[in-house]
Design an enzyme around this catalytic site. Structure first.
Site, short mmCIF file in Angstrom:
data_model
loop_
_atom_site.label_atom_id
_atom_site.label_comp_id
_atom_site.label_asym_id
_atom_site.label_seq_id
_atom_site.Cartn_x
_atom_site.Cartn_y
_atom_site.Cartn_z
N SER A 26 47.25 50.87 83.13
CA SER A 26 47.11 50.21 81.83
C SER A 26 45.64 50.00 81.48
O SER A 26 44.90 50.97 81.28
CB SER A 26 47.90 48.90 81.84
OG SER A 26 48.05 48.37 80.55
N ASP B 259 58.62 52.20 78.59
CA ASP B 259 57.50 51.25 78.50
C ASP B 259 57.47 50.63 77.11
O ASP B 259 57.32 51.34 76.11
CB ASP B 259 56.19 52.00 78.78
CG ASP B 259 54.99 51.08 78.94
OD1 ASP B 259 55.03 49.93 78.46
OD2 ASP B 259 53.99 51.53 79.53
N HIS C 19 56.60 49.69 82.31
CA HIS C 19 55.14 49.77 82.35
C HIS C 19 54.59 49.89 83.77
O HIS C 19 53.48 50.37 83.95
CB HIS C 19 54.57 48.52 81.67
CG HIS C 19 53.11 48.60 81.36
ND1 HIS C 19 52.55 49.62 80.62
CD2 HIS C 19 52.07 47.77 81.68
CE1 HIS C 19 51.24 49.43 80.50
NE2 HIS C 19 50.93 48.32 81.14
#
Length: 296
Positions: A134, A246, A274
């Site tokens: 991320s 996600d 995620h």
């Protein structure tokens, strides 16, 4: 060691709490080592034999995010074969926290990239394979842009950085979590990180320590997107991994990165949110080792 002053980066030089915390995947935090740079001190978690080439694992920005909350199971397994480093990044865990952090994700990530290269210099690491989750994926790209000759490969997992991405409900919740850091709010947020909450069995209720989210997500600072010119300049073998389900960062972000970077491959994992390294651990490790071995 700490004298109460503030460094040029705006970090309060003070002792951080070292024990008694619980972390996002509900596991006790294993010990790490403190590494002091000129301006900041990192908490670094390492496995494997020290080497001039390392795998650098960079965590995301969610509540309780640290090197071990994101990467513990991965670095424990891969430490049998590689030198793995998973620092708590500046502003997270037991590394130093900015007293006056830069405004916006892009400025914060530029600071992270700069200090992470300083950390690697201090540890005697010349070359790295970057593995970013991320926000950690965006910092990986920033590191590769600043010192491309030192980067071997990149695995970008659920990374942001594509232009014009919508702010998903899950991302909005992450941005505002510390305005109401209750166990109920945390539980609801974690439900947006994974496709199946069963993979987070044992998650604790208390993750309310100091974080730098408010400044990092300042909407007035503008988006942290990369330009096509930046991405096409990166020649490194890159694997973009994304959970199909996600709802924090849309899968379109990894699609854009893989389409734009000249030597990038895309792998989308079904029934996964995620945190692919947690929900699809075996698949994630297989993909990473395939990238390292040149099979991707």
């Amino acid at each position: 060691m700490y004298d109460g002053t503030v460094s040029p980066y705006g970090f309060a030089i003070r002792e951080q709490a070292r024990t008694g915390r619980t972390w996002a995947i509900g596991l006790p935090r294993p010990p790490g080592s403190d590494v002091a740079l000129d301006d900041v001190t990192y908490r670094v978690h390492a496995t494997g034999e020290s080497s001039p080439t390392a795998l650098l694992f960079l965590h995301g920005s969610g509540p309780g995010a640290t090197g071990t909350s994101n990467w513990n199971a991965v670095i424990e397994e891969l430490g049998e074969r590689y030198y793995c480093l998973a620092p708590d990044m500046i502003g997270f865990g037991d590394s130093e926290h900015p007293e006056n952090p830069p405004s916006g994700m892009k400025a914060f990530n530029l600071l992270q990239a700069d200090t992470l290269w300083q950390l690697l210099d201090t540890l005697g690491v010349d070359r790295v394979h970057l593995v970013g989750n991320s926000m950690g994926g965006m910092i990986s790209i920033r590191m590769a842009l600043s010192q491309p000759e030192r980067v071997e490969t990149m695995l970008l997992m659920g990374s942001g950085g594509a232009p014009d991405l919508p702010i998903t409900p899950g991302l909005q919740h992450l941005r505002t979590f510390y305005a109401d850091p209750t166990p109920e709010s945390l539980r609801a947020l974690l439900e947006s990180f994974v496709h199946d909450m069963g993979t987070l069995t044992g998650v604790v209720d208390r993750v309310v320590a100091e974080r730098s989210h408010a400044a990092m997500f300042d909407p007035k600072a503008g988006p942290p997107a990369f330009t096509d010119e930046e991405l096409t300049s990166l020649p490194h073998r890159t694997l973009c991994v994304h959970g199909r389900d996600d709802i924090i960062v849309p899968v379109e972000s990894s699609t854009y990165l893989a389409r734009t970077m000249p030597n990038a491959t895309l792998h989308i994992i079904p029934k996964c949110g995620h945190w692919t390294q947690i929900e699809a651990h075996d698949t994630f490790v297989f993909l990473l080792e395939s990238l390292l071995a040149g099979r991707l």
